[in-house]
Design an enzyme around this catalytic site. Structure first.
Site, PDB file in Angstrom:
ATOM      1  N   TYR A 189      59.748 -26.989  -4.072  1.00  0.00           N
ATOM      2  CA  TYR A 189      60.013 -27.872  -5.213  1.00  0.00           C
ATOM      3  C   TYR A 189      61.092 -27.292  -6.129  1.00  0.00           C
ATOM      4  O   TYR A 189      61.986 -28.012  -6.578  1.00  0.00           O
ATOM      5  CB  TYR A 189      58.736 -28.117  -6.019  1.00  0.00           C
ATOM      6  CG  TYR A 189      57.741 -29.068  -5.395  1.00  0.00           C
ATOM      7  CD1 TYR A 189      57.904 -29.593  -4.107  1.00  0.00           C
ATOM      8  CD2 TYR A 189      56.604 -29.448  -6.089  1.00  0.00           C
ATOM      9  CE1 TYR A 189      56.983 -30.462  -3.555  1.00  0.00           C
ATOM     10  CE2 TYR A 189      55.669 -30.322  -5.542  1.00  0.00           C
ATOM     11  CZ  TYR A 189      55.871 -30.823  -4.279  1.00  0.00           C
ATOM     12  OH  TYR A 189      54.954 -31.686  -3.738  1.00  0.00           O
ATOM     13  N   ASP A 208      74.329 -23.195   7.416  1.00  0.00           N
ATOM     14  CA  ASP A 208      74.865 -21.914   6.954  1.00  0.00           C
ATOM     15  C   ASP A 208      74.420 -20.779   7.876  1.00  0.00           C
ATOM     16  O   ASP A 208      73.227 -20.569   8.069  1.00  0.00           O
ATOM     17  CB  ASP A 208      74.379 -21.651   5.530  1.00  0.00           C
ATOM     18  CG  ASP A 208      75.123 -20.540   4.829  1.00  0.00           C
ATOM     19  OD1 ASP A 208      75.794 -19.728   5.499  1.00  0.00           O
ATOM     20  OD2 ASP A 208      75.031 -20.475   3.591  1.00  0.00           O
ATOM     21  N   HIS A 218      79.980 -24.976   0.808  1.00  0.00           N
ATOM     22  CA  HIS A 218      79.237 -23.937   1.510  1.00  0.00           C
ATOM     23  C   HIS A 218      78.147 -23.372   0.602  1.00  0.00           C
ATOM     24  O   HIS A 218      78.404 -23.002  -0.528  1.00  0.00           O
ATOM     25  CB  HIS A 218      80.198 -22.815   1.942  1.00  0.00           C
ATOM     26  CG  HIS A 218      79.509 -21.673   2.596  1.00  0.00           C
ATOM     27  ND1 HIS A 218      79.774 -20.372   2.264  1.00  0.00           N
ATOM     28  CD2 HIS A 218      78.564 -21.627   3.560  1.00  0.00           C
ATOM     29  CE1 HIS A 218      79.019 -19.567   2.993  1.00  0.00           C
ATOM     30  NE2 HIS A 218      78.292 -20.313   3.790  1.00  0.00           N
TER      31      HIS A 218
END
Length: 146
Positions: free
Chosen positions: A114, A65, A22
């Site tokens: 990035y 999530d 998670h």
């Protein structure tokens, strides 16, 4: 072959998805993304598949999530943050469908994407040739009874 599992989900990718916990991040990268550089943990090459096809397969088994505001993020178009490239519109539809409309695709500045990618559990390098065809997913939980 496995019953009920998208055949695009190969053994390496299934291992990664199962091993993630998670809150872990997963990057689906286009062909121009510096995947080798950004994948500090695990790189999976899926050069024969485009981004939406890979995303659809992953979302068939991985929850997003729901404890964070943006569990699915795309790179914002440099110099035109309001623009939504075709590939990103496809990503948005897939994310919305997989979450039952609960999650909308967010965006993040290129260099922030990035930086998050360098910390991701894994990077999946696809053959997606359309620009801005990168998406970052945060793994959610499967509650008892789901």
């Amino acid at each position: 072959m496995l019953k009920g599992i998208d055949p695009l989900l190969n053994a390496d990718l299934l291992y990664v998805l199962r091993a993630m916990g998670h809150g872990d991040d997963l990057v689906i990268a286009d062909a121009n993304f510096p995947s080798e550089t950004m994948a500090t943990r695990k790189l999976i090459r899926m050069d024969a598949a485009d981004g939406p096809r890979v995303l659809k397969a992953i979302l068939s088994v991985m929850p997003l999530d729901d404890f964070v505001p943006d569990p699915a993020l795309r790179i914002a178009v440099v110099g035109d943050e309001g623009s939504v490239p075709e590939v990103c519109a496809e990503y948005g539809t897939l994310v919305s469908e997989a979450s039952g409309g609960k999650v909308q695709l967010g965006q993040i500045e290129r260099f922030a994407f990035y930086e998050r990618s360098k910390k991701a559990f894994a990077v999946i390098a696809t053959g997606e040739t359309r620009l801005y065809g990168c998406i970052l997913l945060k793994k959610g939980v499967i509650r008892p009874g789901e």
